[in-house]
Design an enzyme around this catalytic site. Structure first.
Site, PDB file in Angstrom:
ATOM      1  N   ALA A 206     -61.097 -52.170  34.017  1.00  0.00           N
ATOM      2  CA  ALA A 206     -61.169 -50.785  34.506  1.00  0.00           C
ATOM      3  C   ALA A 206     -60.521 -49.782  33.548  1.00  0.00           C
ATOM      4  CB  ALA A 206     -60.544 -50.680  35.892  1.00  0.00           C
ATOM      5  N   GLU A 207     -59.750 -50.237  32.591  1.00  0.00           N
ATOM      6  CA  GLU A 207     -59.213 -49.310  31.582  1.00  0.00           C
ATOM      7  C   GLU A 207     -60.327 -48.875  30.631  1.00  0.00           C
ATOM      8  OE1 GLU A 207     -56.750 -51.535  33.002  1.00  0.00           O
ATOM      9  OE2 GLU A 207     -56.418 -49.485  33.631  1.00  0.00           O
ATOM     10  N   ASN A 289     -57.381 -49.884  39.984  1.00  0.00           N
ATOM     11  CA  ASN A 289     -57.385 -48.446  39.713  1.00  0.00           C
ATOM     12  C   ASN A 289     -58.783 -47.929  39.411  1.00  0.00           C
ATOM     13  OD1 ASN A 289     -56.466 -50.070  37.137  1.00  0.00           O
ATOM     14  ND2 ASN A 289     -57.648 -48.318  36.404  1.00  0.00           N
ATOM     15  N   ASP A 334     -53.493 -45.047  37.357  1.00  0.00           N
ATOM     16  CA  ASP A 334     -53.603 -46.499  37.167  1.00  0.00           C
ATOM     17  C   ASP A 334     -52.733 -47.225  38.196  1.00  0.00           C
ATOM     18  OD1 ASP A 334     -54.172 -49.038  36.193  1.00  0.00           O
ATOM     19  OD2 ASP A 334     -52.823 -48.893  34.474  1.00  0.00           O
ATOM     20  N   CYS A 641     -55.577 -48.346  18.196  1.00  0.00           N
ATOM     21  CA  CYS A 641     -54.756 -49.455  17.695  1.00  0.00           C
ATOM     22  C   CYS A 641     -53.494 -49.721  18.508  1.00  0.00           C
ATOM     23  CB  CYS A 641     -54.350 -49.217  16.241  1.00  0.00           C
ATOM     24  SG  CYS A 641     -55.677 -48.612  15.186  1.00  0.00           S
ATOM     25  N   MET A 679     -59.171 -59.918  16.506  1.00  0.00           N
ATOM     26  CA  MET A 679     -59.287 -58.576  15.943  1.00  0.00           C
ATOM     27  C   MET A 679     -60.766 -58.290  15.684  1.00  0.00           C
ATOM     28  SD  MET A 679     -58.187 -55.714  14.869  1.00  0.00           S
ATOM     29  CE  MET A 679     -59.022 -54.431  13.948  1.00  0.00           C
TER      30      MET A 679
HETATM   31 CA    CA Z   1     -55.288 -50.884  35.268  1.00  0.00          CA
END
Ligand code: CA
Length: 714
Positions: A206-207, A289, A334, A641, A679
């Site tokens: 969700a981010e 969130n 959040d 980053c 990465m």
């Molecule tokens: Ca979250």
């Protein structure tokens, strides 16, 4: 003859096992075979003191063990029985399962191990062969919080969105289903749960921008049984053909506004708590969130946005909605309600109540009537500054003016790290206390202007990694970041859910400590970010014992008994969201590989030798970069980053030798040369000159760090 004798011994053992379980009531006989957990056994998990059969030990997830061999009078004799070194320095968050002397647990990168629980000998390891580049979608490290075990199979969710059934005897895959759209930034870190031949799994993301749901699969075949979406999708797409279809249109959709929510998925991921409440034939799940975080951009600043930040009760057989309780209407910080849900029967105001308890991120401890989802009580278990309190009639928060940062930035505690994260709490029916690993962590929330969508990257519509100028905070970004970091702390809280007051507290100088375990031996166990594994008196909080593991301990500890001996075990390995995003001043050395450690009274096991390896010295390039390059680099560093390279888990880029080599830096950042290490290539997000700007900015920072270290700073 020998064979007959052996057979007789087996029968006798079986009879003993039956006798041992007889207190558990009808149907409590132990099923045959390896990893033999069925519904009857799970329902009687509380009387099965030797084992730890499910994530929170029993369906109620109280993480309380009736074992007393290790107790507050002999805890001084507790020492390692064995330790198993794992294959990575990444975070270890799992709670192991123990069934009849065998431990099953997941490790970072969603691998699974089976271990002899008495000796620590590894029986098998399962590697799901994840795509390493998927780490770029993991908001909070490539962690995994555990497995479920059922009728000879072990279930794990993988970081790339699969649910896999493994043969508990051989460690070989039985079936695998893809539970998410793998083109989207979904991940799985949570432990599956099993009940009635169904295995449940949620997801995360969700981010970055996904739509949350939970799915039940058939344990034997992996066939989808039902799915419930927690938030409405694009109205033009029509119904999902899921158990949630009717209730989303009837109850949830009218609480959402604008188009941004479905473009970004809306959030509401079910990434941690799922509890089967057999008594009331319901499943309680914790919902996460919003996506993006900022309510103003997600839903035009209007509406409750159901079922974000809610405890949802579903029918376990069909997945249909039963009731909900929303912790944060119009969630914008959040503030998830994914934190552990614990079932209990408590005497409140003279009446026995069937309750669900939760200490969600927002800092309030909630006691809810789990027969109908009605609010009973809520008070702060940790410091918070966003609400005056919770309306004791409606159960809705009374927010402070400005807390939503609509018009100007606001320094809010707790941050999205939460006053409590995924680290499990425990409840002792003997003391009546809930032991919460609590945190105090500030964040300056400011409206992202303009709000740009970066598909597949963090999309919160909140600018938070580069805090703006605020009265009382330093002038530079670095200064402000340090000032905020100086405000963080943690505590272990022994909280009385009936009186809604803390009984005792242990102060910590850093948040992000371990989950807790309570035992009938009057003990509470908790690990710390500093690597200590500690035991306290459950009734009064007196520190009784500590052991230094040399790596941060975050996971929930367990206890079990094999051959009459009680063990306490925990997984050690620092990481997770704060491990990736935030500095740890006390961690001056490189992180060692994670461990599973089991302790017993007078144990004589040894940990692998630990030699601290200092972090690399910064060796910046002496090339001349322009201020414009450095400014560009700063912007993109904080956009892409910092969230993974701000803490000790991933390489500190200021110390990277790549800073001196333009081509090598490009090959990693744009070319994806290290994608299998986690990465991923950023070629879809960064132009080569922007990546070069990041190198310019990091060289500048490396020079500052070098000067600071030469002066004897950290
Ligand atoms: Ca979250």
């Amino acid at each position: 003859m020998a064979r007959q004798a052996a057979h007789f011994a087996m029968v006798a053992l079986g009879a003993l096992a039956l006798a041992g379980c007889s207190g558990g009531g009808a149907g409590s006989s132990k099923p045959d075979g390896v990893a033999a957990i069925d519904q009857a056994r799970l329902d009687n998990a509380d009387s099965d003191a030797d084992n730890w059969l499910t994530y929170g030990r029993t369906n109620a997830e109280q993480r309380f063990s009736p074992l007393t061999q290790i107790n507050d009078t002999n805890i001084g004799e507790l020492s390692p029985a064995w330790a198993l070194e794992l294959d990575t320095t990444r975070g270890q968050e799992a709670t192991p399962i123990v069934v009849d002397g065998i431990m099953y647990t997941s490790t970072a990168w969603s691998k699974v191990v089976a271990v002899d629980a008495a000796t620590g000998k590894q029986l098998w390891q399962f590697d799901p062969q994840n795509d390493g580049a998927k780490a770029a979608h993991a908001c909070c490290d490539v962690v995994n919080r555990g497995v479920a075990v059922w009728k000879g199979k072990v279930y794990v969710g993988t970081i790339d969105g699969r649910l896999i059934a493994i043969d508990a005897k051989t460690g070989k895959q039985v079936w695998s289903v893809v539970t998410v759209d793998q083109k989207k930034p979904y991940t799985i870190t949570g432990a599956p749960r099993v009940f009635k031949d169904k295995v449940l799994i949620g997801n995360s993301g969700a981010e970055l921008g996904v739509r949350g749901y939970i799915t039940a699969y058939d344990t034997e075949t992996g066939k989808l049984v039902w799915r419930f979406y927690t938030v409405p999708g694009n109205p033009k797409d029509g119904p999902d053909g899921a158990a949630s279809d009717d209730i989303l249109e009837k109850l949830a959709r009218p609480t959402w506004y604008g188009d941004n929510y479905w473009k970004l998925g809306g959030g509401g991921t079910v990434w941690d708590s799922m509890v089967y409440d057999k008594e009331l034939n319901q499943l309680l799940i914790g919902v996460g969130n919003g996506s993006p975080w900022n309510h103003k951009w997600r839903s035009a600043g209007k509406g409750d946005n159901l079922f974000l930040s809610s405890i949802l009760a579903l029918d376990p057989d069909t997945g249909k909605y039963k009731w909900h309780y929303q912790v944060n209407p119009g969630e914008t910080w959040d503030y998830t309600a994914t934190q552990q849900i614990m079932l209990a029967d408590l005497k409140i105001d003279g009446k026995m109540r069937k309750v669900a308890m939760q200490a969600p991120k927002n800092g309030f401890f909630y006691v809810i009537d789990r027969t109908n989802g009605k609010f009973i009580s809520a008070q702060p278990y940790a410091y918070q500054n966003w609400a005056v309190g919770i309306d004791q009639k409606t159960g809705r928060p009374i927010e402070k003016p400005g807390a939503r940062y609509e018009n100007s930035p606001a320094l809010i505690i707790p941050s999205g790290i939460g006053a409590h994260a995924w680290m499990p709490m425990s409840y002792s029916p003997k003391t009546g206390l809930v032991y919460i690993p609590a945190m105090e962590h500030p964040l300056v929330y400011s409206d992202a202007k303009p709000f740009e969508i970066h598909p597949g990257r963090w999309n919160t519509a909140v600018s938070f990694l580069d805090p703006p100028k605020l009265p009382g905070l330093p002038d530079t970004i670095e200064g402000r970041r340090k000032a905020l970091e100086g405000m963080v702390k943690g505590k272990l809280v022994a909280y009385d859910p009936v009186t809604q007051k803390s009984k005792w507290e242990i102060k910590r100088d850093w948040p992000w400590n371990g989950g807790t375990l309570a035992t009938a031996g009057n003990l509470v166990f908790e690990g710390t970010a500093h690597g200590e594994f500690e035991a306290y008196s459950a009734d009064n909080g007196k520190k009784l014992w500590a052991f230094q593991t040399n790596r941060g301990v975050l996971a929930g500890p367990i206890t079990y008994r094999v051959n009459g001996e009680q063990y306490v075990a925990v997984m050690a390995g620092y990481g997770g969201s704060m491990g990736m995003a935030s500095g740890t001043p006390f961690m001056k050395n490189k992180m060692p590989n994670g461990l599973i450690i089991a302790f017993k009274l007078k144990g004589t096991g040894k940990l692998p030798a630990y030699t601290p390896i200092p972090k690399d010295k910064p060796t910046p390039s002496d090339e001349a970069f322009t201020p414009a390059q450095i400014a560009t680099g700063q912007k993109f560093f904080f956009t892409y980053c910092q969230i993974c390279h701000g803490g000790p888990v991933n390489p500190d880029l200021k110390r990277s030798a790549l800073l001196r080599d333009k081509d090598a830096f490009q090959q990693v950042v744009i070319g994806g040369a290290l994608s299998q290490n986690g990465m991923a290539s950023f070629k879809d997000y960064l132009k080569p000159e922007e990546a070069e700007g990041i190198r310019a900015y990091l060289n500048q920072r490396a020079k500052e760090l070098l000067a600071e270290e030469a002066k004897g700073g950290k």
